[in-house]
Motif scaffolding. Structure first.
Motif, PDB file in Angstrom:
ATOM      1  N   ILE A 162       0.870  -1.175   0.000  1.00 13.25           N
ATOM      2  CA  ILE A 162       0.000   0.000   0.000  1.00 13.25           C
ATOM      3  C   ILE A 162       0.906   1.223   0.000  1.00 13.25           C
ATOM      4  N   PHE A 163       0.767   2.065  -1.012  1.00 11.36           N
ATOM      5  CA  PHE A 163       1.572   3.282  -1.130  1.00 11.36           C
ATOM      6  C   PHE A 163       0.651   4.486  -0.976  1.00 11.36           C
ATOM      7  N   ALA A 164       0.969   5.344  -0.018  1.00 12.22           N
ATOM      8  CA  ALA A 164       0.126   6.514   0.251  1.00 12.22           C
ATOM      9  C   ALA A 164       0.939   7.793   0.130  1.00 12.22           C
ATOM     10  N   SER A 165       0.287   8.841  -0.360  1.00 10.70           N
ATOM     11  CA  SER A 165       0.926  10.150  -0.465  1.00 10.70           C
ATOM     12  C   SER A 165      -0.161  11.219  -0.546  1.00 10.70           C
ATOM     13  N   SER A 184      -4.112  10.816   4.418  1.00 10.65           N
ATOM     14  CA  SER A 184      -3.569   9.754   3.561  1.00 10.65           C
ATOM     15  C   SER A 184      -2.938   8.622   4.376  1.00 10.65           C
ATOM     16  N   LEU A 185      -2.138   8.972   5.370  1.00 10.56           N
ATOM     17  CA  LEU A 185      -1.497   7.931   6.170  1.00 10.56           C
ATOM     18  C   LEU A 185      -2.519   7.142   6.973  1.00 10.56           C
ATOM     19  N   LEU A 229       3.455  -1.226   4.002  1.00  6.07           N
ATOM     20  CA  LEU A 229       2.796   0.084   4.021  1.00  6.07           C
ATOM     21  C   LEU A 229       3.860   1.159   3.839  1.00  6.07           C
ATOM     22  N   VAL A 230       3.683   2.017   2.832  1.00  3.94           N
ATOM     23  CA  VAL A 230       4.657   3.070   2.531  1.00  3.94           C
ATOM     24  C   VAL A 230       3.940   4.407   2.454  1.00  3.94           C
ATOM     25  N   TYR A 231       4.548   5.422   3.079  1.00  2.54           N
ATOM     26  CA  TYR A 231       4.032   6.783   2.960  1.00  2.54           C
ATOM     27  C   TYR A 231       5.176   7.686   2.530  1.00  2.54           C
ATOM     28  N   SER A 246      11.749   2.721  21.924  1.00  4.11           N
ATOM     29  CA  SER A 246      11.083   3.285  23.103  1.00  4.11           C
ATOM     30  C   SER A 246       9.583   3.408  22.845  1.00  4.11           C
ATOM     31  N   SER A 247       8.801   3.311  23.886  1.00  2.12           N
ATOM     32  CA  SER A 247       7.351   3.401  23.766  1.00  2.12           C
ATOM     33  C   SER A 247       6.929   4.846  23.506  1.00  2.12           C
ATOM     34  N   LEU A 248       5.739   4.994  22.922  1.00  2.00           N
ATOM     35  CA  LEU A 248       5.268   6.316  22.518  1.00  2.00           C
ATOM     36  C   LEU A 248       3.752   6.284  22.389  1.00  2.00           C
ATOM     37  N   SER A 249       3.113   7.400  22.702  1.00  2.00           N
ATOM     38  CA  SER A 249       1.671   7.504  22.538  1.00  2.00           C
ATOM     39  C   SER A 249       1.319   8.941  22.200  1.00  2.00           C
ATOM     40  N   GLY A 250       0.380   9.115  21.245  1.00  2.00           N
ATOM     41  CA  GLY A 250      -0.046  10.453  20.870  1.00  2.00           C
ATOM     42  C   GLY A 250      -0.992  10.417  19.688  1.00  2.00           C
ATOM     43  N   ILE A 251      -1.446  11.599  19.284  1.00  2.00           N
ATOM     44  CA  ILE A 251      -2.435  11.713  18.223  1.00  2.00           C
ATOM     45  C   ILE A 251      -1.754  11.913  16.873  1.00  2.00           C
ATOM     46  N   MET A 252      -2.171  11.132  15.904  1.00  2.00           N
ATOM     47  CA  MET A 252      -1.713  11.270  14.533  1.00  2.00           C
ATOM     48  C   MET A 252      -2.920  11.120  13.620  1.00  2.00           C
ATOM     49  N   ASN A 253      -3.202  12.144  12.808  1.00  2.00           N
ATOM     50  CA  ASN A 253      -4.342  12.095  11.897  1.00  2.00           C
ATOM     51  C   ASN A 253      -5.649  11.759  12.615  1.00  2.00           C
TER      52      ASN A 253
END
Length: 240
Positions: free
Chosen positions: A76-79, A136-137, A157-159, A224-231
């Motif tokens: 899957i290619f997204a842009s 898109s992502l 998966l590619v962006y 490392s662990s991470l959490s947050g809002i994306m899209n």
């Protein structure tokens, strides 16, 4: 809805951070991108084919090769913007009554990178190209989840995106520099995965910080662990 993935492998390219280890040194805000930064080497590609590729396709392929997807892997290619810079160059040639380059014309479509990846790797598996604006992502992630639900074999998966031409700058929201990232994803827990990614599309808390692409790649590079809002989704990266 909660989407859960195993990240088997990954790769990413930007002008300042061109290999996985480079992303350990990511910092925000990024400094200005140096004009002398070298483009991806792409020694896997014959020179006569490599020189015909657009800058966007080159960085997408660089990230994809780093991720080292399995042979005959679905992709899957997204842009958000795709080959808009190449398209604008063609429109400029038309305006100036110049002949169009057949190569530029054939590679000005949104699925250029997925097509070149298929050709160069002789990958005959299905490939999907996604353009959904700033989403898109996130839409590519949902598409990955659906395809893995139907077939558990790993998926690529590619962006990738790059700055738009100056005429569009006042309408643009991202990116400020070229960026490409690739992930080989699975939903089968195995000992081979690097990390787990959970994406909650209906999160309740509004206090989570908004993530940048670099933060996700930095966390992967540093394990490392991470959490947050994306899209408008809650992304959580964690390790066993």
């Amino acid at each position: 809805m909660r989407l859960t993935f195993d990240i088997i492998s990954w790769g990413a390219w930007s002008p300042l951070y061109q290999e996985a280890l480079d992303w350990q040194h990511w910092q925000a805000p990024l400094t200005a991108v140096p004009s002398s930064t070298r483009p991806p080497d792409l020694q896997q590609i014959p020179a006569n084919q490599r020189r015909r590729l657009s800058p966007l396709t080159k960085i997408i392929l660089a990230a994809t090769f780093q991720a080292n997807p399995p042979a005959q892997c679905r992709s899957i290619f997204a842009s958000q913007h795709g080959e808009i810079n190449r398209t604008m160059s063609l429109l400029s040639d038309i305006t100036n009554a110049q002949s169009l380059s057949p190569t530029s014309f054939s590679q000005s479509v949104h699925n250029t990178a997925s097509g070149m990846f298929s050709i160069l790797t002789k990958n005959k598996a299905a490939s999907t190209a996604i353009a959904a604006g700033t989403e898109s992502l996130s839409q590519a992630v949902i598409e990955s989840y659906v395809q893995l639900h139907e077939n558990p074999e790993p998926i690529l998966l590619v962006y990738g995106d790059e700055p738009v031409p100056s005429i569009f700058q006042r309408f643009n929201t991202q990116p400020e520099w070229p960026i490409a990232m690739a992930f080989v994803l699975s939903q089968q827990s195995t000992n081979t995965h690097l990390a787990k990614l959970t994406i909650d599309t209906n999160y309740q808390t509004k206090t989570e910080k908004h993530l940048k692409f670099g933060e996700i790649l930095h966390a992967l590079a540093c394990q490392s662990s991470l959490s947050g809002i994306m899209n408008n989704q809650l992304w959580t990266l964690h390790y066993d």
